[in-house]
Enzyme design. Structure first.
Site, PDB file in Angstrom:
ATOM      1  N   ASN A   9      -6.841  12.403  11.840  1.00 55.53           N
ATOM      2  CA  ASN A   9      -7.066  10.969  12.005  1.00 55.53           C
ATOM      3  C   ASN A   9      -5.999  10.412  12.943  1.00 55.53           C
ATOM      4  OD1 ASN A   9      -7.424   8.213  11.787  1.00 55.53           O
ATOM      5  ND2 ASN A   9      -6.458   8.058   9.764  1.00 55.53           N
ATOM      6  N   LYS A  11      -5.958   7.690  14.441  1.00 59.77           N
ATOM      7  CA  LYS A  11      -5.876   6.218  14.367  1.00 59.77           C
ATOM      8  C   LYS A  11      -6.073   5.614  15.759  1.00 59.77           C
ATOM      9  CE  LYS A  11      -3.008   7.001  10.403  1.00 59.77           C
ATOM     10  NZ  LYS A  11      -1.974   6.568   9.486  1.00 59.77           N
ATOM     11  N   HIS A  96      -9.872   3.642   4.415  1.00 60.93           N
ATOM     12  CA  HIS A  96      -8.473   4.022   4.672  1.00 60.93           C
ATOM     13  C   HIS A  96      -7.566   2.860   4.264  1.00 60.93           C
ATOM     14  CE1 HIS A  96      -4.800   4.966   6.813  1.00 60.93           C
ATOM     15  NE2 HIS A  96      -5.213   6.212   6.850  1.00 60.93           N
ATOM     16  N   GLU A  98      -5.130   1.504   5.598  1.00 57.61           N
ATOM     17  CA  GLU A  98      -4.861   0.521   6.656  1.00 57.61           C
ATOM     18  C   GLU A  98      -6.008  -0.470   6.770  1.00 57.61           C
ATOM     19  OE1 GLU A  98      -3.968   3.404   9.710  1.00 57.61           O
ATOM     20  OE2 GLU A  98      -2.153   3.941   8.588  1.00 57.61           O
ATOM     21  N   GLU A 168      -4.714   9.340  -0.706  1.00 57.76           N
ATOM     22  CA  GLU A 168      -3.650   8.999   0.237  1.00 57.76           C
ATOM     23  C   GLU A 168      -2.754   7.923  -0.375  1.00 57.76           C
ATOM     24  OE1 GLU A 168      -4.641  10.087   4.559  1.00 57.76           O
ATOM     25  OE2 GLU A 168      -5.353   8.075   4.205  1.00 57.76           O
ATOM     26  N   GLY A 174       2.490   7.816   6.979  1.00 56.16           N
ATOM     27  CA  GLY A 174       3.308   7.496   8.146  1.00 56.16           C
ATOM     28  C   GLY A 174       4.774   7.267   7.839  1.00 56.16           C
ATOM     29  N   SER A 214       1.799  11.917   5.364  1.00 57.33           N
ATOM     30  CA  SER A 214       2.919  12.687   5.907  1.00 57.33           C
ATOM     31  C   SER A 214       2.757  14.202   5.742  1.00 57.33           C
ATOM     32  CB  SER A 214       4.238  12.209   5.301  1.00 57.33           C
ATOM     33  OG  SER A 214       4.466  10.849   5.639  1.00 57.33           O
TER      34      SER A 214
END
Ligand code: PGA
Length: 251
Positions: A9, A11, A96, A98, A168, A174, A214
């Protein structure tokens, strides 16, 4: 036996040139090696056609990072499941963190998207995960239960291959701070129990639950060795062929 799945992914990153270099390297690497994992790459919308051309005829699957739940209509700026299928996608990342945190996506919206994806044969990679505050207050498992129940409402996959779940933890995305194998295994086992209750034993035993947050070549072996961790959703380390391939080899 669940075949591991490694999904990339990137992004809102990568130029067309970056993507060509990366996917060509992946394709060559796949042709020359023996991969035990299924591999999927999910570029930004504008690069999907280019990615499809590069990946065509190989074994790497194509996915998108989002979609709208309606099949067509006056939804400026949105992309439907059928549009993704037409360009060659077989997978789509949904919910996701985000999208949930920055764009207001709710479990109900994620469920609508997942149902719409399945009607055209796209496999949702459906993401759930707790925030740091939720973990610190001891609510991880109840948050996951709530998210899985809301995000899979009305969803009835015909076979285990038609749905992928991604755990996740938001605090691991990240940040360089991955969940430990024990933390991840506990969450995955809980999610599988939830799936059993919702979809029955046979489907739940076959559905892949992948970990994201990560993941790097250095930590992937210990995470992927856990009994309920069936692969990885990889952000930062999927931007570069060497690190992504390192994770594929760990599966
Ligand atoms: P990360 O991202 O690997 O960079 O932590 C994972 C993801 O957001 O899917």
């Amino acid at each position: 036996m669940r075949t591991p799945l490694i999904a990339g992914n990137p992004k809102m990153n990568l130029t067309g040139k970056d993507l060509s270099v990366l996917l060509t390297a992946l394709k060559n690497e796949q042709a020359s090696g023996v991969w035990k994992a299924d591999v999927v790459y999910c570029p930004p919308f504008t690069l999907l056609r280019q990615a499809e051309e590069i990946l065509r005829g190989g074994g790497i699957g194509l996915g998108a990072q989002n979609m709208h739940w309606e099949s067509s209509g006056a939804f400026t700026g949105e992309t439907s499941a059928a549009m993704l299928a037409e360009v060659g996608c077989r997978f789509v990342i949904l919910g996701h963190s985000e999208r949930r945190a920055l764009f207001g996506e709710t479990d109900a919206m994620v469920a609508r998207k997942a149902r719409s994806a399945m009607t055209v044969g796209l496999v949702p990679i459906l993401c759930v995960g707790e925030t740091k505050e939720e973990r610190d207050s001891g609510n991880t498992l109840s948050v996951l239960s709530r998210q899985i129940s809301g995000s899979t409402a009305g969803l009835q996959p015909e076979s285990p291959a038609n749905l992928i779940l991604a755990y996740e933890p938001v605090w691991a995305i990240g940040t360089g701070q991955n969940a430990t194998p024990d933390q991840a295994q506990e969450a995955h086992a809980h999610l599988r129990t939830e799936l059993k209750n919702r979809l029955g034993e046979t489907l739940a035993e076959g559905i892949r639950i992948i970990y994201g947050g990560s993941v790097k070549p250095a930590n992937s072996s210990s995470l992927l060795a856990c009994p309920d961790i069936d692969g990885a959703l990889v952000g930062g380390a999927s931007l570069e062929a060497t690190s992504f391939v390192g994770i594929i080899h760990a599966a």
